[in-house]
Design a protein around this motif. Structure first.
Motif, mmCIF file in Angstrom:
data_model
loop_
_atom_site.group_PDB
_atom_site.id
_atom_site.type_symbol
_atom_site.label_atom_id
_atom_site.label_comp_id
_atom_site.label_asym_id
_atom_site.label_seq_id
_atom_site.Cartn_x
_atom_site.Cartn_y
_atom_site.Cartn_z
ATOM 1 N N ASP A 170 -3.131 -4.126 3.165
ATOM 2 C CA ASP A 170 -3.111 -3.728 1.757
ATOM 3 C C ASP A 170 -4.542 -3.871 1.233
ATOM 4 N N SER A 171 -5.207 -2.753 1.036
ATOM 5 C CA SER A 171 -6.625 -2.836 0.664
ATOM 6 C C SER A 171 -6.806 -2.533 -0.819
ATOM 7 N N GLN A 216 -11.539 0.795 -5.369
ATOM 8 C CA GLN A 216 -11.579 1.766 -6.450
ATOM 9 C C GLN A 216 -12.528 2.911 -6.104
ATOM 10 N N THR A 217 -12.410 3.988 -6.869
ATOM 11 C CA THR A 217 -13.372 5.086 -6.735
ATOM 12 C C THR A 217 -14.789 4.527 -6.855
ATOM 13 N N ASP A 267 -9.657 -4.519 -13.473
ATOM 14 C CA ASP A 267 -8.384 -5.077 -13.010
ATOM 15 C C ASP A 267 -8.283 -6.557 -13.376
ATOM 16 N N ARG A 306 -5.004 7.575 -10.836
ATOM 17 C CA ARG A 306 -5.528 6.875 -11.993
ATOM 18 C C ARG A 306 -5.662 7.798 -13.179
HETATM 19 C C1 6R9 Z 1 -8.681 3.313 -3.871
HETATM 20 C C2 6R9 Z 1 -8.172 3.700 -5.203
HETATM 21 C C3 6R9 Z 1 -8.330 2.147 -8.498
HETATM 22 C C4 6R9 Z 1 -7.292 1.262 -9.146
HETATM 23 C C5 6R9 Z 1 -7.703 -0.183 -9.158
HETATM 24 C C6 6R9 Z 1 -6.379 -0.901 -9.145
HETATM 25 C C7 6R9 Z 1 -5.493 -0.003 -8.314
HETATM 26 C C8 6R9 Z 1 -6.000 0.203 -5.847
HETATM 27 C C9 6R9 Z 1 -4.903 -1.493 -5.030
HETATM 28 C C10 6R9 Z 1 -4.755 -1.501 -6.434
HETATM 29 C C11 6R9 Z 1 -3.480 -3.411 -6.304
HETATM 30 C C12 6R9 Z 1 -4.262 -2.540 -4.273
HETATM 31 N N1 6R9 Z 1 -5.434 -0.424 -6.908
HETATM 32 N N2 6R9 Z 1 -5.686 -0.435 -4.703
HETATM 33 N N3 6R9 Z 1 -4.044 -2.451 -7.059
HETATM 34 N N4 6R9 Z 1 -3.568 -3.478 -4.961
HETATM 35 N N5 6R9 Z 1 -4.333 -2.608 -2.931
HETATM 36 O O1 6R9 Z 1 -6.987 3.685 -5.415
HETATM 37 O O2 6R9 Z 1 -9.096 4.070 -6.158
HETATM 38 O O3 6R9 Z 1 -8.013 5.860 -7.633
HETATM 39 O O4 6R9 Z 1 -10.112 4.633 -8.334
HETATM 40 O O5 6R9 Z 1 -7.868 3.485 -8.350
HETATM 41 O O6 6R9 Z 1 -6.079 1.312 -8.396
HETATM 42 O O7 6R9 Z 1 -5.874 -0.991 -10.445
HETATM 43 O O8 6R9 Z 1 -8.496 -0.471 -10.292
HETATM 44 P P1 6R9 Z 1 -8.799 4.577 -7.652
#
Ligand code: 6R9
Length: 697
Positions: free
Chosen positions: A464-465, A468-469, A548, A574
């Motif tokens: 589980d990674s 963010q963009t 976050d 998002r």
């Molecule tokens: C890679 C991606 C970013 C937002 C980020 C957060 C949420 C992404 C997550 C997660 C919990 C994870 N987020 N991965 N929350 N666990 N493993 O998704 O980029 O579209 O920019 O979204 O997504 O809230 O701030 P992006």
């Protein structure tokens, strides 16, 4: 907050075929227990992360090491990233400075003085015209298996592309772009389906130093137009149609609609069209037929020499207010981190078949369909469809057919698939799978367990990674092969990453996730550096603020609690609530709209819209559909509200601000937990909204 560190010697620390005979000691594991981790206040936030030396004794000999076991960041992040950059990138000229930051001004730079071209690294040493000044010693090993005959792009069931063909096609497309007048630094918009051509197009831009801006081919004409205008794209690459889940999507038509405004029509000089379905009338007058034009070009194009900090691409994402932000990523920092994380986080081993089913319209597709896998000479799979077409066994049939070793998808897809019979999964042979990845939103424990037990037969690592963009690559992820994973948590920082949980406001119970410096951090917002600096670096000086919330558990592991701003995450996409509100307002009958996210069992969050109609507007059977159509027109299908509640009033503070906190609670059926409503100017609105909400459900 300004500092620089110098590069050390140019040697590669270890060959990946020769494991360290020594247990890797991780500096951030110690950090987890250290002072640094106890909610630092802003006054101490700018302190540099500690570096330390390993005190650990020799561990067992590892015969088949996970790649991460060869990584060592105990010398501190700058040293670590300097080593990785030399290990993973082919440089035409070595860098002299690992990093320089002046975060007060939003200046982030890595690998200064270095010269490279991302398409060459991606083309795996096929760029023979320039002799690299620095050639990492293990480069040939990394790519040894990717001889020209090696397949690396697989379009499920349709087409397989070798690295040598990729190289030729990228060069041809680059030559087509040059003919169209594209020069280094120009932005090129890609609005394309998931076929090898979108990869050719991305790398062709990289090859000539142009900056690609991929717009997900599900966005509406209006969204596409604003992105073309904001980025100043003179060239758009698209296809006649896309095919997704058995449906045809008229991409060229949407581009035509986007260009049907004076500003956009004047800006865009060339539209290149890939014939995907060959539909009649797919090309318009003045279009260039991409495939024909490529056929006429020679398969060679000299790569542009780029300095490390020159941009590789931009990608739009939503913020809490205003227009989507065109985040700009650098060439060297991004490539380095995409490459090393692809290897280490997902345990990619030479010869593996790697499948990330994300669309390249998102950052996950950039990093784990294209740049990370290609930089490692991997076989990477392009997925063009949807997980439920022709049925819910689609992914697992692919796993069996291609012998996929790493599979990477989103929580929303997992939650959707787990609603159907396990048989859709179990009837296929999944014995090739080793790692199951997830990103985009929290992977809730229920989905985690299904992914682990049913898809992975209880024997695969669930990764589980969290990222963010903006960050370009994961900041947090559990380590492959450690078996201490916690369902629901991304757990721990990657090597060379220093996360912090900060809270500068004693009145606020919300803790925020921040990150101290990393190479793949976006460098600016196109056209608005001030917004970049204040949004990301202005909140906690010295630290990048992620938007976050986060908490740390008693073991020191990190849990992401969701956005602390007005950004919602619908099926991993998002969106700013403000964007959806203004889309609703484009329906002429709307006086006011407030959009919130609410818990949705498949999408993670659904879109809940409270709408006040203008005086004299009548609510009819069609009203909700009209409002949804307005959002689809303005943003795209992915933003369409799941629930629309027409309401005579919205709860407001005395200063006239809509109290979204209350609306969120009501949308989530938490009527008893509304908090303090005494500051409202119209508390009676709340009762009325609750009554209507109950009636809807
Ligand atoms: C890679 C991606 C970013 C937002 C980020 C957060 C949420 C992404 C997550 C997660 C919990 C994870 N987020 N991965 N929350 N666990 N493993 O998704 O980029 O579209 O920019 O979204 O997504 O809230 O701030 P992006």
């Amino acid at each position: 907050a300004s500092s620089a560190s110098s590069a050390s010697s140019a040697s590669s620390p270890s060959s990946l075929l020769q494991p360290h005979h020594r247990h890797h000691h991780r500096c951030h594991l110690r950090l987890l227990n250290g002072q640094q981790w106890r909610g630092v206040s802003t006054s101490t936030a700018a302190a540099a992360p500690p570096s330390s030396s390993s005190g650990e004794e020799h561990g067992p000999l590892m015969l088949h090491p996970k790649f991460w076991q060869t990584l060592d960041d105990s010398g501190g992040p700058a040293h670590f990233w300097g080593e990785q950059a030399r290990r993973h990138i082919t440089w035409y000229h070595d860098f002299h400075t690992v990093q320089h930051h002046d975060t007060d001004r939003g200046i982030v730079s890595w690998f200064l003085g270095g010269i490279l071209n991302a398409s060459c690294a991606s083309n795996c040493g096929r760029c023979n015209n320039v002799i690299p000044v620095v050639k990492p010693t293990n480069y040939s090993e990394l790519h040894a298996h990717s001889a020209n005959s090696q397949l690396h792009l697989k379009l499920a069931g349709v087409k397989q592309v070798s690295y040598s063909e990729l190289h030729a096609q990228v060069c041809k497309l680059a030559n087509v772009l040059k003919l169209a007048g594209v020069k280094k630094g120009d932005r090129v918009c890609l609005y394309m389906p998931m076929t090898p051509y979108v990869v050719y197009a991305m790398l062709a831009c990289a090859r000539i130093g142009a900056v690609h801006s991929v717009v997900f081919a599900g966005f509406s004409a209006t969204s596409l137009r604003s992105r073309i205008l904001d980025a100043g794209c003179k060239v758009v690459i698209t296809a006649d149609e896309a095919v997704r889940g058995g449906k045809r999507i008229p991409l060229r038509q949407t581009v035509a609609d986007a260009l049907a405004s004076d500003g956009c029509a004047d800006l865009v000089s060339t539209v290149l069209v890939q014939r995907r379905t060959g539909v009649e009338g797919g090309l318009r007058a003045g279009d260039i037929d991409l495939i024909d034009a490529m056929a006429k070009e020679r398969p060679y194009c000299e790569p542009e020499m780029l300095f490390s900090e020159e941009p590789l691409f931009m990608l739009y994402t939503s913020g809490s207010t205003g227009q989507p932000k065109g985040l700009v990523h650098s060439t060297a920092g991004y490539m380095t981190q995409a490459a090393v994380t692809h290897r280490a986080i997902f345990d990619y081993q030479p010869g593996d078949v790697y499948a990330c089913v994300a669309d390249v319209g998102w950052i996950t597709g950039h990093s784990y369909v294209v740049y990370g896998p290609l930089a490692n000479g991997a076989t990477t799979l392009l997925f063009e469809s949807i997980p439920t077409y022709p049925d819910s066994g689609r992914y697992w049939e692919m796993v069996e057919r291609y012998g996929i070793n790493q599979f990477f998808t989103t929580p929303t897809a997992i939650r959707r698939l787990m609603k159907d019979a396990d048989e859709f999964v179990t009837k296929y042979d999944r014995s090739s799978l080793r790692v199951l990845g997830s990103a985009g939103e929290p992977l809730n424990p229920e989905a985690w367990k299904w992914y682990h037990n049913v898809v992975g037969d209880g024997r695969c690592d669930i990764i589980d990674s969290w990222w963010q963009t903006e960050t370009g690559a994961p900041m947090l992820a559990p380590l492959v092969g450690t078996n201490n994973h916690k369902p629901g948590a991304a757990m721990q920082p990657f090597f060379g990453i220093t996360p912090a949980i900060l809270n500068d406001d004693v009145r606020s119970a919300v803790l925020r996730a921040c990150v101290y410096r990393n190479p793949s951090m976006a460098r600016t917002i196109h056209g608005d550096h001030e917004r970049y600096t204040s949004t990301y670096w202005g909140v906690y000086p010295g630290y990048y603020f992620t938007g976050d919330g986060a908490r740390r558990d008693e073991d020191g592991h990190l849990w992401i609690t969701g956005r602390v701003d007005d950004v919602i995450n619908v099926s991993g996409h998002r969106m700013g609530t403000a964007e959806i509100e203004s889309a609703l307002l484009e329906h002429g009958g709307v006086a006011e709209a407030a959009v919130v996210g609410y818990p949705h069992d498949v999408k993670g969050q659904g879109v809940y819209a409270y709408v006040i109609l203008k005086a004299g507007e009548r609510v009819t059977a069609e009203t909700a559909d009209e409002l949804k159509a307005a959002v689809r027109r303005s943003i795209g299908g992915l933003a369409v509200p799941d629930v629309i509640q027409i309401t005579p009033d919205l709860p407001k503070t005395r200063s006239g601000k809509i109290m979204r906190r209350i609306l969120r609670k009501i949308a989530a059926n938490q009527y008893d937990d509304l908090g303090d409503v005494t500051t409202l100017s119209n508390p009676e609105a709340v009762t009325a909204i609750i009554d209507d909400h109950k009636a809807i459900h």
